[in-house]
Design a protein around this motif. Structure first.
Motif, mmCIF file in Angstrom:
data_model
loop_
_atom_site.group_PDB
_atom_site.id
_atom_site.type_symbol
_atom_site.label_atom_id
_atom_site.label_comp_id
_atom_site.label_asym_id
_atom_site.label_seq_id
_atom_site.Cartn_x
_atom_site.Cartn_y
_atom_site.Cartn_z
ATOM 1 N N ALA A 131 0.663 -1.170 -0.022
ATOM 2 C CA ALA A 131 0.042 -0.009 -0.334
ATOM 3 C C ALA A 131 0.916 1.220 -0.099
ATOM 4 N N LEU A 132 1.822 1.079 0.694
ATOM 5 C CA LEU A 132 2.866 2.412 0.655
ATOM 6 C C LEU A 132 3.874 2.553 -0.354
ATOM 7 N N ALA A 133 4.143 1.482 -0.923
ATOM 8 C CA ALA A 133 5.296 1.270 -2.057
ATOM 9 C C ALA A 133 5.561 2.656 -2.804
ATOM 10 N N PRO A 134 6.653 3.279 -2.725
ATOM 11 C CA PRO A 134 6.953 4.206 -3.761
ATOM 12 C C PRO A 134 7.664 3.961 -5.108
ATOM 13 N N ASN A 135 7.726 2.587 -5.268
ATOM 14 C CA ASN A 135 8.515 2.158 -6.552
ATOM 15 C C ASN A 135 8.328 0.721 -6.775
ATOM 16 N N TYR A 136 8.591 0.178 -7.852
ATOM 17 C CA TYR A 136 8.502 -1.166 -8.120
ATOM 18 C C TYR A 136 9.045 -2.402 -7.091
ATOM 19 N N PRO A 137 10.351 -2.083 -6.921
ATOM 20 C CA PRO A 137 11.199 -3.042 -6.093
ATOM 21 C C PRO A 137 10.440 -3.210 -4.717
ATOM 22 N N VAL A 138 9.823 -1.989 -4.032
ATOM 23 C CA VAL A 138 9.249 -2.151 -2.783
ATOM 24 C C VAL A 138 7.799 -2.982 -2.897
ATOM 25 N N MET A 139 7.335 -2.457 -4.060
ATOM 26 C CA MET A 139 6.028 -3.353 -4.373
ATOM 27 C C MET A 139 6.318 -4.778 -4.361
ATOM 28 N N MET A 140 7.313 -5.145 -5.146
ATOM 29 C CA MET A 140 7.318 -6.614 -5.175
ATOM 30 C C MET A 140 7.995 -7.013 -3.774
ATOM 31 N N LEU A 141 8.447 -6.348 -2.967
ATOM 32 C CA LEU A 141 8.943 -6.653 -1.544
ATOM 33 C C LEU A 141 7.699 -6.994 -0.899
ATOM 34 N N GLY A 142 6.801 -5.996 -0.884
ATOM 35 C CA GLY A 142 5.374 -6.494 -0.163
ATOM 36 C C GLY A 142 4.808 -7.421 -0.723
ATOM 37 N N ARG A 143 4.683 -7.895 -2.038
ATOM 38 C CA ARG A 143 4.115 -8.994 -2.371
ATOM 39 C C ARG A 143 4.987 -10.302 -1.822
ATOM 40 N N VAL A 144 6.150 -10.516 -2.022
ATOM 41 C CA VAL A 144 6.942 -11.663 -1.585
ATOM 42 C C VAL A 144 6.783 -11.802 -0.069
ATOM 43 N N VAL A 145 6.516 -10.895 0.808
ATOM 44 C CA VAL A 145 6.415 -10.718 2.426
ATOM 45 C C VAL A 145 5.115 -11.712 2.433
ATOM 46 N N ALA A 146 4.145 -10.824 1.664
ATOM 47 C CA ALA A 146 2.808 -11.407 1.979
ATOM 48 C C ALA A 146 2.626 -12.956 1.619
ATOM 49 N N ALA A 147 3.335 -13.017 0.374
ATOM 50 C CA ALA A 147 3.254 -14.632 -0.062
ATOM 51 C C ALA A 147 4.167 -15.387 0.805
ATOM 52 N N LEU A 148 4.866 -15.275 1.699
ATOM 53 C CA LEU A 148 5.651 -16.158 2.667
ATOM 54 C C LEU A 148 4.508 -16.761 3.395
ATOM 55 N N CYS A 149 3.442 -16.190 3.941
ATOM 56 C CA CYS A 149 2.703 -16.672 4.839
ATOM 57 C C CYS A 149 1.532 -17.750 4.215
ATOM 58 N N HIS A 150 1.357 -17.587 2.920
ATOM 59 C CA HIS A 150 0.396 -17.946 2.407
ATOM 60 C C HIS A 150 0.253 -19.689 2.462
ATOM 61 N N GLY A 151 1.182 -20.457 1.941
ATOM 62 C CA GLY A 151 1.295 -21.918 1.949
ATOM 63 C C GLY A 151 1.506 -22.607 3.312
#
Length: 389
Positions: A86-106
């Protein structure tokens, strides 16, 4: 229904939204972060790959820990990932947010399925897992339209703020409503819950046969689903605007299949799994033959969702029973499904690239699920043989 199951379903709903909602936001996100369509697409692919790896890695890292605090921590991780997005100022930070969220999924679905089945009588185990997965299936129906609606009205960041809020509610619900004892099964005593014990349990032939059936059943369905929009528009003759409601039809099938499959698996698990995989194979092959008919396509789209998700509760309880109730197998089941998704989508794309047409992924999917059915038959025969001895 135990309130703890509702709390787990809410967590599954939030995590499912995170996975699916991005599809309806990619154009907005790409323009906002000034990246190409291909780079924006990696926000989906990167999430899926992280789920496949993270499901096993995170579960292994938390081996032996009480399950309720682990589940709560996983949803906190989900909240942090969406907050970063939600706060991501750029693409790398956005990707980081997606990766962090995905770590919990499985791990959430793997460990959560074990906690869910502990809250009910043994003969209702698959139905309990189905209730938890109901959140995921509902998110599949609502995820893309929810993201698109909120994104169009308030911007794509508002969507991730909303999901963050859902995550906070899920953390509180799990902390309050999931009983402590549900995370402490009797089978996990001494060093059985440690990583070494879980790895030993994974040596079971039945575990690997069930994981194989999972990967192939998911792969066949998802391989066809990945190109379904092309089938609708290029073969059936639907317009681009029709695709949205057709995907809702598919998602409704997922919701129904999850609940029906859980109930059927509690009656006779292996028989239910064989029946649903047989029906899914037939549905995919028939869809390929009748894709030119709008009426048949609508019915078969619903059946694709119905029979595609019906095996899920039974496969999860089967693999965890084969591994003596240890969480690594349940999380490996989630990884297997994501590996299958990637395989199915790749093979379906190869078939189209080879000039076989937009119905080809349906036939490829039928062949993949047929392989899963054969795998399941071997697994069921092995179980029957053990019972005869």
């Amino acid at each position: 229904m135990p309130a703890g199951l509702v709390a787990l379903a809410l967590g599954g709903f939030g995590i499912g939204l995170t996975e699916f909602v991005i599809a309806g936001l990619l154009p907005q996100v790409g323009r906002s972060l000034a990246v190409s369509e291909a780079a924006a697409g990696w926000l989906i692919s990167g999430y899926a790959l992280t789920v496949a790896v993270g499901a096993i890695a995170v579960t292994a890292a938390t081996a032996g820990l009480p399950r309720k605090p682990v589940l709560t921590g996983l949803v906190v991780l989900f909240v942090l990932g969406n907050l970063v997005s939600a706060l991501a100022p750029n693409y790398p930070v956005m990707m980081l947010g997606r990766v962090v969220a995905a770590l919990c999924h499985g791990s959430f679905f793997g460990i959560g399925s074990l906690v869910a089945r502990r809250m009910v009588a043994p003969e209702r185990a698959s139905r309990a897992v189905a209730v938890m997965f109901a959140g995921l299936t509902v998110a599949n129906v609502l995820g893309v339209p929810f993201g698109a609606l909120v994104g169009e009205r308030w911007g794509w960041r508002a969507t991730f703020w909303a999901i963050t809020g859902i995550g906070v509610v899920a953390v509180l619900a799990i902390a309050v409503l999931v009983p402590e004892w549900a995370g402490k099964p009797e089978a996990e005593t001494g060093t059985a819950g440690a990583l070494s014990g879980q790895i030993r349990a994974m040596r079971s032939r039945q575990v690997w046969l069930t994981l194989g059936a999972t990967a192939l059943s998911y792969g066949g369905m998802f391989g066809a689903f990945s190109y379904l929009a092309y089938t609708f528009t290029e073969v059936t003759g639907f317009s681009d605007t029709d695709v949205a409601w057709l995907l809702v039809v598919y998602g409704s099938g997922l919701v129904a299949g999850n609940l029906v499959g859980g109930r059927a698996a509690d009656r006779n698990r292996d028989r239910a799994l064989i029946a649903s995989l047989t029906a899914l194979t037939a549905t995919l092959a028939t869809f390929g033959l009748l894709a030119g008919s709008p009426a048949a396509s609508v019915i078969l789209t619903f059946l694709l969702g119905l029979f595609g998700f019906a095996p899920v509760p039974g496969l999860i309880t089967r693999v965890t029973d084969a591994a003596h109730g240890l969480p690594l197998a349940a999380s490996a089941n989630v990884s297997a499904s994501n590996v299958g998704n990637a395989l199915g989508a790749w093979l379906g794309g190869l078939a189209i690239s080879a000039g076989l047409g937009y119905t080809a992924p349906l036939y490829v999917g039928a062949a993949i699920v047929l392989a899963g059915l054969v795998t399941m038959l071997f697994a069921a025969y092995g179980t029957a043989g053990q019972e005869r001895q």
